[in-house]
Structures are given as C-alpha cells and as structure tokens.
Design a protein around this motif. Structure first.
Motif, PDB file in Angstrom:
ATOM      1  N   SER A  80       1.610  -1.622   0.164  1.00  0.00           N
ATOM      2  CA  SER A  80      -0.005   0.306  -0.382  1.00  0.00           C
ATOM      3  C   SER A  80       0.709   0.873   0.225  1.00  0.00           C
ATOM      4  CB  SER A  80      -0.756   0.256   1.065  1.00  0.00           C
ATOM      5  OG  SER A  80      -0.165   0.033   2.310  1.00  0.00           O
ATOM      6  N   GLN A 101      -4.656   7.379   0.880  1.00  0.00           N
ATOM      7  CA  GLN A 101      -4.003   5.347   0.899  1.00  0.00           C
ATOM      8  C   GLN A 101      -4.563   4.563  -0.219  1.00  0.00           C
ATOM      9  OE1 GLN A 101      -4.174   4.435   5.068  1.00  0.00           O
ATOM     10  NE2 GLN A 101      -4.240   2.240   4.395  1.00  0.00           N
ATOM     11  N   TYR A 102      -4.097   3.781  -0.771  1.00  0.00           N
ATOM     12  CA  TYR A 102      -3.909   3.138  -1.559  1.00  0.00           C
ATOM     13  C   TYR A 102      -3.438   1.614  -1.033  1.00  0.00           C
ATOM     14  CZ  TYR A 102      -4.800   7.423  -4.492  1.00  0.00           C
ATOM     15  OH  TYR A 102      -5.529   8.797  -5.378  1.00  0.00           O
ATOM     16  N   GLY A 103      -4.179   0.861  -1.685  1.00  0.00           N
ATOM     17  CA  GLY A 103      -3.857  -0.301  -1.394  1.00  0.00           C
ATOM     18  C   GLY A 103      -4.605  -1.090  -3.075  1.00  0.00           C
TER      19      GLY A 103
END
Length: 495
Positions: free
Chosen positions: A110, A125-127
């Motif tokens: 992430s 936030q990127y996952g």
C-alpha cells in the motif's frame, strides 16, 4: 479512502469516505526496475502519479508500505510533488536490501499520498496496486567455484567416488560453507552416500571449513547406479562473506546430465563335450557352460574372480580360485565349467554366476555382479551312443566307422536304425536295422564309408528311434556322435 484534515496547530476533524463515491482524479502505479535483485545491489523502483483533473495538484510527499516492514522507512519521500493535468509525475526509489533477505520476495502492499491544501494536508491511501509491484531478492553471485571429478561413464553396480573440488576466488574469507548434492532421476536407481557410510539416499549435504582467498579444499561422496539409467546431478554451493560492513549470503547452482552403462555384457551358451550347442541336458552326458564377457565402454575392467552357484541336482567341477582378468573394449574374457545332471527333472535353473570386478586403477572396492544361468530341461536317456573312426581319411579310400549303442536302462530296448550315405559318401553296412538290446548290454554296428570329395565333410548321421520311447528325438540320441571328418585329396604316383 481515508481522508483527514491536518493543520500546524493540530488535527481538527477526521472522516472516511468510500472511494467509489469520489471521482477518480489520481491514478498510482509502481514498477520495479527488474524482477530480481542481488542482495549486494540496490533495489530500484519507480512510482508514477497521473492526474485526470483540470487543475494541477501539489503533494507534500508519499509513504510506501511493503510486506516486509523493515523496508517501510526506506519508502518515505517528504518533498513537494506537483502533478500537472494529464501528465505523469515519476519518483524513483533506491534502497539497499537486508543481507538476511536473500531468496525472499519483496512486495509493495500500500501507499499514502499527502495532498497539500492551503492550511491542511489530505491523506489519500491506496492498497492492492494493480499490477502488483514485487521483486525477488536473490543471493549474491558466488565467485567461489566447485568442480566435480569422476570417471565417465558410471558403471552399473559400481561404487564410484566423486571428488568435489572447491576453490575460493573471492577477495575476502568465506565461511559457513555448505555443498548440497541432489540426484534427479525418473527412477530410484541412483543413490549417493558419504565414503565409508552404508546408508544411501538421493541427496547429501556437506559442511566445510572456512577458506581464505585463493585457498582450495576437497570433499567426496560415493555414487552408485543399480540399473542402466540417465539422471541429473544437481549441486548447490552456498557460503557467507563479509564485504565492507555487510555480510552476504552467496549461492551458486549447477547441474550435469549423466548416465550409466552396464560394466560388461555376457553371453552364456550350453555346449556338449564336442562343442555343439545344446538346449537339453542328458543324465548320461556332461556338458559345458560357456560364458563370454565383452566390454561396452572404453574403461578397463579388472575381473578378480568368477564364481558359480550351481543347483544341487547338478554335478559340476569346482572352478579354480582367484581368476584375474583385464577386460577392455578390444578383447573378450571367456570362462567355462562342466556339469552333469544327477537325474531327469522338469526344467530347472542351473544357478547363478557371480563376477567380482572393479574399474582398473580406481580406489573403490570390488563389486559383485550376479548373472542368472539358463533354465533347461533334463532328460534321462535309456541308451547311449558313441562312434569310433579315424581322425582323417583319403579320397576314394574306405573309412571304417563303428557305432556303439549301450543300453543303460533296466529294460530291453528295441531300436530302429536307418542309415543314409548322403551325397558325400558311399557306404557298406546295414542301411535299415531293427535290434533288441538287453539291459546294460551293447550293440556294435560296423560301416565302411567311401568319401567322394575332399575337405572337411559332414558325416552322415543315422536316424534312430526307440520304440519304447518314441518321444525322444533322433538328434538328441546322436548328439555325442562325431559330426565331421577331414578327407585328404588322393595322390596318384607318376608313371
């Protein structure tokens, strides 16, 4: 996405919004520069930000997270990043792998992007990045090398000692040296063990002492093939080395394709005492087991002894002890013994033949190869035939031949005898005769043969029938008779 408001005086409000309810204005991807990185080189990857908005955005930094948390501090970038509409903004990261992470995978799990506002920073936030960004950390390439010394080809049944020679070409000392040897075969007919160890397996591991630069050492293992087979021998060298302030684990893998062959081929035949090939043993006759050995490769085979294990129903001559032969591709080795059955039997196995051998000049112990002897029927013959004649004759001169028939049974035997001269002889004597012979008695028949040609001629054989035993064939009864005679040309005196 997690959205929070931050200010220099503190955090005022935090809230969460589902990303599916927001318009996508920023796409994020990460790509490693290579799929594998050695443990002694830097890991490099590129982070790409693309904005689809109509206005430029300014970010205060990024924070990248890995499945191995030890690398998280190396993924922090605190700098101003301006992303223009429709353009890519790329960030290149480089970091040193941990020496203990050799042979492991590293994956980006992430990341967080800090969007700068007038007074607050918004955290995006990127996952589960797609495609997944990952690489493998491989051990450092080993400069030390191993070489295997052996004698090709491998021979079936041989305990061959294979020497592993290790040389240190590193600039520093190596330690924790480990050599792993593994056999890959479609069958379980190839095994290895340590010298002097009776336990065999398909893999073996050696731990060796430390080696300074330019030093060498050796170890060995024993390889045995129980059948003719092709196989792969894989060996892995791994060790530790301290270079600078870091310790590295080095590894080198290699494999070779090998095969095994039979040490020799054997041809076994049964012969009468007159060297005629036979397929049936007679109780009244001795026969020879004739064995011929020939090499199938260029190596010299040292045969120390040949031993026979004969069935108890057979009488045989003890072979001499300690037969020493050298068998090469350019010669053959022969051996024979005489046997005679005690009584009539259904087909019986004569026994086995054991050959004690090793490769000439090798240090390994002798190997025993066991060969099965033929299975043959045994017949009890009620009569025994012999003939007496000179060793040679002269063209157009009579040759006296005496045929002796011995009744070795306990019954009167009635015998029908038919004699034909053939194309090579004229003869005088009984052409067709039927007689009775008492138990343990003999009958003599006298013939005169006149050869019509010179050279090595086949003697005509009588056709004999035992009226009491019609199942016994004539060629079995006449097996002991002389089959050929040499006829010399006629010499005429000058007038």
């Amino acid at each position: 996405a997690v959205v929070s408001t931050q200010s220099t005086g503190g955090t005022f409000h935090d809230y969460s919004v589902e990303m599916t309810k927001l318009a996508s204005f920023l796409s994020v991807s990460a790509v490693f520069a290579a799929t594998t990185f050695q443990v002694d080189e830097k890991i490099s990857f590129t982070l790409t930000l693309i904005s689809t908005a109509t206005l430029p955005f300014t970010f205060a930094g990024v924070d990248i997270h890995f499945d191995n948390k030890n690398y998280n501090p190396l993924g922090v970038r605190e700098e101003e990043i301006i992303v223009q509409p429709g353009q890519e903004s790329r960030l290149v990261f480089q970091m040193d792998p941990c020496s203990g992470d050799a042979s492991t995978l590293l994956k980006i799990t992430s990341l967080r992007v800090y969007l700068r506002g007038s007074a607050n920073n918004i955290v995006l936030q990127y996952g589960d990045l797609f495609p997944t960004a990952k690489c493998k950390i491989t051990p450092r390439i080993a400069l030390a090398s191993t070489k295997l010394h052996y004698q090709a080809p491998f021979l079936v049944g041989e305990f061959q000692q294979v020497t592993v020679h290790l040389s240190n070409f590193e600039k520093d000392r190596i330690s924790n040296i480990r050599v792993l040897v593994n056999i890959k075969s479609s069958t379980n007919d190839v095994e290895i063990s340590r010298p002097g160890d009776s336990v065999f397996a398909d893999k073996l591991e050696f731990n060796l002492d430390c080696l300074d630069p330019t030093q060498s050492t050796e170890t060995s293992f024993v390889l045995r093939c129980s059948t003719v087979v092709s196989f792969d021998l894989l060996y892995v060298l791994s060790y530790s080395i301290v270079s600078g302030q870091k310790a590295y684990q080095c590894e080198a893998r290699d494999s070779i394709s090998l095969s095994s062959v039979a040490p020799f081929s054997s041809s076994i035949s049964l012969m009468s005492s007159r060297c005629d090939t036979i397929e049936t043993l007679l109780t009244c006759d001795r026969c020879l087991i004739f064995t011929e050995f020939s090499a199938l490769h260029d190596s010299c085979i040292e045969i120390k002894d040949i031993k026979y294990d004969i069935d108890s129903e057979l009488i045989y001559d003890e072979s001499p002890v300690g037969k020493g032969y050298n068998l090469t591709k350019h010669n053959i080795v022969t051996d024979c013994i005489a046997i005679q059955p005690k009584s009539a039997k259904p087909p019986i196995s004569i026994g086995t033949l054991s050959v004690l051998w090793k490769r000439h000049g090798s240090v390994q112990c002798f190997t025993t190869t066991v060969i099965d002897l033929p299975t043959v029927p045994v017949r009890a013959m009620p009569v025994y035939l012999t003939n007496t004649l000179p060793s040679s004759g002269t063209l157009f001169s009579p040759v006296s031949v005496q045929l002796c028939i011995v009744n070795i049974s306990n019954y009167v035997q009635e015998i029908d005898i038919l004699a034909e001269p053939g194309d090579m002889f004229m003869f005088a004597g009984h052409k067709h005769l039927r007689c009775k012979i008492l138990p343990n008695d003999k009958e003599y028949l006298q013939y005169q043969l006149v050869p019509l040609k010179s050279g090595l001629l086949a003697i005509p054989q009588p056709a004999i029938k035992l009226l009491r035993h019609p199942e016994i064939e004539s060629n079995v009864l006449t097996n002991k008779l002389t089959k050929q005679i040499y006829v010399k040309p006629k010499v005429f005196a000058g007038s």
